[in-house]
Design an enzyme around this catalytic site. Structure first.
Site, PDB file in Angstrom:
ATOM      1  CG  ASN A   1      -0.584   0.222   8.416  1.00 59.12           C
ATOM      2  OD1 ASN A   1      -1.263   0.985   9.193  1.00 59.12           O
ATOM      3  ND2 ASN A   1       0.571   0.255   8.532  1.00 59.12           N
ATOM      4  CD1 TRP A   2      -6.915   1.913   5.997  1.00 60.46           C
ATOM      5  CD2 TRP A   2      -8.410   2.999   7.285  1.00 60.46           C
ATOM      6  NE1 TRP A   2      -8.289   1.246   5.778  1.00 60.46           N
ATOM      7  CE2 TRP A   2      -9.145   1.979   6.180  1.00 60.46           C
ATOM      8  CE3 TRP A   2      -9.041   3.868   8.245  1.00 60.46           C
ATOM      9  CZ2 TRP A   2     -10.493   2.115   6.233  1.00 60.46           C
ATOM     10  CZ3 TRP A   2     -10.501   3.807   7.953  1.00 60.46           C
ATOM     11  CH2 TRP A   2     -11.073   3.087   7.015  1.00 60.46           C
ATOM     12  CE  LYS A   3       1.756   2.959   6.420  1.00 59.65           C
ATOM     13  NZ  LYS A   3       3.034   2.903   5.546  1.00 59.65           N
TER      14      LYS A   3
ATOM     15  CG  HIS B   1       4.390  -0.512  10.537  1.00 61.31           C
ATOM     16  ND1 HIS B   1       5.148   0.795  10.170  1.00 61.31           N
ATOM     17  CD2 HIS B   1       3.972  -0.965   9.301  1.00 61.31           C
ATOM     18  CE1 HIS B   1       5.196   0.911   8.359  1.00 61.31           C
ATOM     19  NE2 HIS B   1       4.156  -0.061   8.369  1.00 61.31           N
TER      20      HIS B   1
ATOM     21  CD  GLU C   1       5.274   3.982   8.395  1.00 62.04           C
ATOM     22  OE1 GLU C   1       4.048   4.052   8.978  1.00 62.04           O
ATOM     23  OE2 GLU C   1       5.411   3.695   7.190  1.00 62.04           O
TER      24      GLU C   1
ATOM     25  CD  GLU D   1       4.748  -3.387   5.940  1.00 59.19           C
ATOM     26  OE1 GLU D   1       3.651  -3.368   5.244  1.00 59.19           O
ATOM     27  OE2 GLU D   1       4.923  -2.819   7.031  1.00 59.19           O
TER      28      GLU D   1
ATOM     29  N   GLY E   1       5.805   2.734   0.858  1.00 56.21           N
ATOM     30  CA  GLY E   1       5.275   4.098   0.517  1.00 56.21           C
ATOM     31  C   GLY E   1       6.189   4.607  -0.962  1.00 56.21           C
TER      32      GLY E   1
ATOM     33  CB  SER F   1       5.021  -0.330  -3.130  1.00 55.68           C
ATOM     34  OG  SER F   1       5.731   0.965  -2.513  1.00 55.68           O
TER      35      SER F   1
ATOM     36  N   GLY G   1      -0.631  -0.106   2.800  1.00 55.13           N
ATOM     37  CA  GLY G   1      -0.744   1.075   3.237  1.00 55.13           C
ATOM     38  C   GLY G   1      -1.612   1.817   2.410  1.00 55.13           C
ATOM     39  N   GLY G   2      -0.815   2.629   1.549  1.00 53.97           N
ATOM     40  CA  GLY G   2      -1.474   3.622   0.627  1.00 53.97           C
ATOM     41  C   GLY G   2      -2.725   3.324  -0.091  1.00 53.97           C
TER      42      GLY G   2
HETATM   43  P1  PGA Z   1       2.626   1.089   1.369  1.00 56.42           P
HETATM   44  O1  PGA Z   1       2.837   0.762   3.348  1.00 56.42           O
HETATM   45  O2  PGA Z   1       1.737   0.083   0.954  1.00 56.42           O
HETATM   46  O3  PGA Z   1       2.080   2.300   1.272  1.00 56.42           O
HETATM   47  O4  PGA Z   1       3.925   1.089   0.857  1.00 56.42           O
HETATM   48  C1  PGA Z   1       2.719  -0.448   3.615  1.00 56.42           C
HETATM   49  C2  PGA Z   1       2.831  -0.629   5.154  1.00 56.42           C
HETATM   50  O5  PGA Z   1       3.726   0.416   5.441  1.00 56.42           O
HETATM   51  O6  PGA Z   1       2.328  -1.369   5.888  1.00 56.42           O
END
Ligand code: PGA
Length: 252
Positions: free
Chosen positions: A10-12, A97, A99, A167, A173, A213, A234-235
């Site tokens: 997930n590149w956001k 998600h 977010e 999640e 993050g 994470s 994500g990251g």
């Molecule tokens: P993260 O994000 O790996 O940076 O914690 C995961 C996500 O929000 O899908």
């Protein structure tokens, strides 16, 4: 294998054209080099979908959006419809998600409507759920996740068109993760909620990803858990070596 693992990036809201195409090309090259026994998915921002699609040609990496509207078309300024994603070559979209639930006030009901529309457009959905830190501290994690499954996952969901991503919001993050035992407990409870909603056979085949994470250093432990069927990353999905190192743990 009942459930093939899915490694999803997930590149956001990251990457401009050059950075995004370089990253996609590097991931594509690595995935072509070895025979990974897992499925791959990359979800770049909308602006990069066409460019990344070209970079993934000839690989088994699927392309996905990070959200889709519940309408097929119409007066929804700034939104993207699931048909538009399919038209660009996406086979998946992430929905709900945390977010988006926070920034755009998406409720379980909205996520469910979006999932119905995405399935009708031929997309597979990655439906995200998870508790806040306060909810975890109050011992409400399992109840929250079960309610989110009940409210966000439509009746038409099958193991083919739907993937769940657990999640914990406090783990996204932050570098913090639940213990392996906690992750397994929640995933098993989510599967029970899926049994209730969709029946035993579907629940047994539906993939439940862990996200929050995920890093090369914790992937082996997380991905070895019986009810963890992949990762939503994500990251670490923005770093080719980390993304690939995580995927190596999914093949075991
Ligand atoms: P993260 O994000 O790996 O940076 O914690 C995961 C996500 O929000 O899908």
């Amino acid at each position: 294998m009942l459930r093939k693992k899915l490694i999803a990036g997930n590149w956001k809201m990251n990457c401009l054209s050059k950075e995004g195409t370089d990253l996609a090309k590097a991931i594509a090259a690595k995935v072509k080099q070895e025979n990974y026994n897992c499925d791959f998915l990359i979800c770049p921002p909308f602006t990069l979908l066409s460019l990344v699609k070209k970079c993934l040609r000839g690989t088994k990496i699927a392309l996905g959006g990070q959200d889709a509207h519940f309408a097929v078309k119409g007066a929804h300024t700034g939104d993207i419809s699931p048909l538009m994603l399919a038209d660009l070559g996406c086979s998946y979209t992430i929905l709900g998600h945390s977010e988006r639930r926070t920034d755009h006030h998406e409720t379980n009901k909205i996520v469910c409507q979006k999932a119905i529309a995405a399935h009708a457009a031929g997309l597979k959905t990655v439906i995200c759920i998870g508790e806040t830190e306060a909810q975890r501290d109050e011992g409400k994690t399992i109840k929250i996740c079960q309610d989110q499954i009940s409210g966000s996952v439509p009746e038409d969901s099958t193991a083919k068109n739907t993937v769940i991503a657990y999640e914990p919001i406090w783990a996204i993050g932050t570098g913090k993760t639940p213990t392996a035992a906690d992750v397994q407990e929640v995933h098993a409870a989510i599967r029970q909620a899926l049994v209730k909603k969709l029946g035993k056979a579907t629940a047994a085949r539906m993939r439940i990803l862990y996200g929050g994470s995920v890093k090369p250093g914790n992937a082996a432990e997380l991905l070895s858990l019986p009810d963890v069927d992949g990762a939503l990353i994500g990251g670490a999905s923005l770093k080719v070596d980390d993304f690939i190192a995580i995927a190596k743990n999914a093949t075991k």
